[in-house]
Design an enzyme around this catalytic site. Structure first.
Site, PDB file in Angstrom:
ATOM      1  N   GLU A  63      33.248  47.692  38.284  1.00 52.76           N
ATOM      2  CA  GLU A  63      34.162  47.546  37.151  1.00 52.76           C
ATOM      3  C   GLU A  63      33.956  46.168  36.521  1.00 52.76           C
ATOM      4  O   GLU A  63      33.796  45.186  37.227  1.00 52.76           O
ATOM      5  CB  GLU A  63      35.607  47.701  37.663  1.00 52.76           C
ATOM      6  CG  GLU A  63      36.646  47.670  36.601  1.00 52.76           C
ATOM      7  CD  GLU A  63      36.315  48.588  35.446  1.00 52.76           C
ATOM      8  OE1 GLU A  63      36.194  49.794  35.655  1.00 52.76           O
ATOM      9  OE2 GLU A  63      36.158  48.082  34.315  1.00 52.76           O
ATOM     10  N   CYS A 114      37.916  36.401  41.046  1.00 55.70           N
ATOM     11  CA  CYS A 114      36.563  36.982  41.022  1.00 55.70           C
ATOM     12  C   CYS A 114      35.447  35.949  41.081  1.00 55.70           C
ATOM     13  O   CYS A 114      34.657  35.944  42.028  1.00 55.70           O
ATOM     14  CB  CYS A 114      36.408  37.838  39.776  1.00 55.70           C
ATOM     15  SG  CYS A 114      37.636  39.138  39.699  1.00 55.70           S
ATOM     16  N   LYS A 117      44.037  31.831  33.759  1.00 49.33           N
ATOM     17  CA  LYS A 117      43.687  31.987  32.343  1.00 49.33           C
ATOM     18  C   LYS A 117      44.889  32.606  31.656  1.00 49.33           C
ATOM     19  O   LYS A 117      45.830  33.047  32.337  1.00 49.33           O
ATOM     20  CB  LYS A 117      42.440  32.838  32.187  1.00 49.33           C
ATOM     21  CG  LYS A 117      42.625  34.278  32.600  1.00 49.33           C
ATOM     22  CD  LYS A 117      41.387  35.062  32.254  1.00 49.33           C
ATOM     23  CE  LYS A 117      41.608  36.532  32.430  1.00 49.33           C
ATOM     24  NZ  LYS A 117      40.474  37.322  32.040  1.00 49.33           N
ATOM     25  N   ARG A 146      45.548  32.907  41.426  1.00 52.58           N
ATOM     26  CA  ARG A 146      44.567  32.754  42.511  1.00 52.58           C
ATOM     27  C   ARG A 146      43.420  31.842  42.062  1.00 52.58           C
ATOM     28  O   ARG A 146      42.846  32.040  40.988  1.00 52.58           O
ATOM     29  CB  ARG A 146      44.037  34.129  42.939  1.00 52.58           C
ATOM     30  CG  ARG A 146      45.063  34.915  43.738  1.00 52.58           C
ATOM     31  CD  ARG A 146      44.578  36.302  44.056  1.00 52.58           C
ATOM     32  NE  ARG A 146      44.593  37.156  42.870  1.00 52.58           N
ATOM     33  CZ  ARG A 146      44.144  38.400  42.856  1.00 52.58           C
ATOM     34  NH1 ARG A 146      43.623  38.933  43.943  1.00 52.58           N
ATOM     35  NH2 ARG A 146      44.218  39.116  41.741  1.00 52.58           N
TER      36      ARG A 146
END
Ligand code: UGA
Length: 441
Positions: A159, A268, A328, A335
């Site tokens: 994804e 990520c 953001k 995190r």
């Protein structure tokens, strides 16, 4: 198509809700009972623009349900997506325990052909390991040695959605990557995504897994490249915004992900860069370029604190206001947020910290100690020796900085995202500092 999504985090929930929106019958599964309760009450455990409305639509049209049972989900679905966490181990490896556990449970409950699709970001070869786990468990279930009575396929479908714009990204993908080993798996996945009319790239499972790792690491590299460039801009009097604009006009480079500042964070990039470094090491290749990408990113936070020190002198006992905590804008996710690390560095030097974030205050309260949580940006500014802009929430652009100036002790602003109108702020009396803006303002 009857689909189960195991793991109702950002990726799982957005995928499940959007797949229901385009017409599929979806069960979202999670082993966290509180999360399932929240979802069944029609509430979201995360903040993601546009997701709540689509979730309500899915439930209303009876296309979306929630469950804590992998057994139920496996029996009722033909395609099962794995969107469980793959957190980093202390050595940077992705911890694949959740993936293995879910694969085992699926095998225990399988009663017909199933397609098991990894959506979580996983190292190359995870597909093979999922296949083997299911194989072993099926063999045990039917007590027939290794002869399989039930057919199944494993596929990889990484994804690429971004938090904050996740629904839009899912519904308008640049590409759908499908890593498969059989025609049946390829056709099922193509059928699922047909309503989105996407550009589909079909490849083998290992290549699909690599595409995800390489894409995130490349984007992180772009960010570290512009941050390193910003360091030079500061020293030679160039403006990194103009440099990024000029570079970005070259179609081969592109302007996106060339925003310099306090570095990348989130669940990520930091994790995926670490994991890709480990994947490379294990394969016998030293990806030193990526180690440098990580180092440049860490350095940005330390550089920012040193900049604050250079301009306001001693940090000890200074009152410092922080605007933005999320990693953001448009998310409540903190995190690996740059803001948190910068706050910790400043607290280590005994600064007094005041903070505000439009969405992340709840999450921040669980982590930050000894800070004053304020109800808005104006309250943060009261009595401050300087302000730090660490997340570029659009609403911060609309603030009345004249009012902010009047309640501050010293009128100094550090713009960690090069987001505010520095020229205007200087005109109304602020000392304004961005990242890599040189002396050009
Ligand atoms: C990232 C990728 O962009 C997605 O494609 C991917 O699907 C996702 O990871 C994932 O693997 O699940 P995300 O972490 O939601 O998405 O956020 P990004 O928008 O990529 O931002 C990551 C970090 O980089 C943020 O802290 C952001 O402030 C920072 N950033 C981004 C910069 O510092 N400069 C830039 O120019 C762009």
């Amino acid at each position: 198509m009857k689909i189960a999504i195991v793991g109702s985090g950002y990726v799982g929930l957005v995928s499940g809700v959007c797949l229901a929106h385009i017409g599929h019958q979806v069960i979202c599964v999670d082993n966290n009972l509180d999360k399932i309760k929240t979802l069944k009450k029609g509430q979201l455990p995360i903040y993601e623009p546009g997701l709540l409305e689509l979730m309500h639509e899915g439930v209303r049209k009876k296309r979306l349900t929630f469950s804590s049972s992998i057994g139920e989900a496996t029996r009722k679905s033909q395609v099962i997506f794995l969107a469980v966490p793959t957190p980093p181990k202390p050595n940077g490896d992705a911890d694949l325990t959740y993936v293995e556990n879910v694969a085992r449970q699926i095998a225990q409950h399988m009663d017909a052909y199933k397609l098991i699709v990894e959506k979580s970001t996983v190292p190359a070869e995870t597909g093979k390991k999922i296949r083997r786990t299911i194989h072993l468990n099926l063999a045990k279930k039917f007590k027939n040695g290794s002869k399989l009575l039930l057919d199944f396929d494993v596929a990889s479908n990484p994804e690429f959605l971004k938090e904050g714009t996740a629904v839009h990204d899912f519904m308008n993908p640049d590409r759908i990557v499908i890593g498969v080993e059989s025609k049946q798996a390829e056709q099922l996945l193509k059928e699922i995504y047909k309503p989105l009319k996407p550009k589909i790239l079909v490849t083998n499972i290992a290549s699909a897994e690599m595409i995800k790792h390489a894409s995130n690491s490349f984007l992180a590299t772009k960010i570290s490249f512009i941050n390193a460039t910003a360091q030079i801009c500061d020293r030679v009097g160039a403006d990194v915004l103009k440099v990024a604009e000029g570079m970005g006009l070259d179609k081969r480079i592109g302007r996106q992900f060339l925003d310099a500042g306090v570095g990348y964070g989130g669940s990520c990039f930091p994790k995926d860069v670490d994991a890709f470094i480990r994947v490379s090491e294990k394969s016998g290749y030293d990806f030193s370029l990526l180690k440098e990408v990580r180092r440049v990113n860490e350095n940005q936070r330390h550089w920012f604190v040193r900049l604050v020190e250079e301009k306001i002198w001693n940090i000890k006992d200074k009152t410092i206001g922080v605007l933005g905590l999320a990693f953001k804008p448009n998310t409540d996710d903190i995190r690996n947020a740059s803001a948190l690390e910068i706050i910790h560095l400043l607290q280590a030097e005994e600064a007094k910290i005041r903070v505000f974030d439009p969405q992340a205050m709840g999450n921040a309260r669980k982590i930050l100690k000894d800070v004053v949580f304020c109800e808005n940006a104006y309250a943060v500014a009261e009595g401050c020796d300087c302000l730090l802009l660490l997340t570029e929430w659009p609403e911060f652009k609309e603030l009345d900085f004249g009012q902010i100036r009047d309640v501050m002790q010293q009128t100094v602003i550090f713009d960690g995202r090069n987001f505010l109108d520095g020229g205007h702020l200087r005109n109304i009396g602020f000392d304004y500092y961005g990242a890599g803006r040189g002396k050009s303002l």
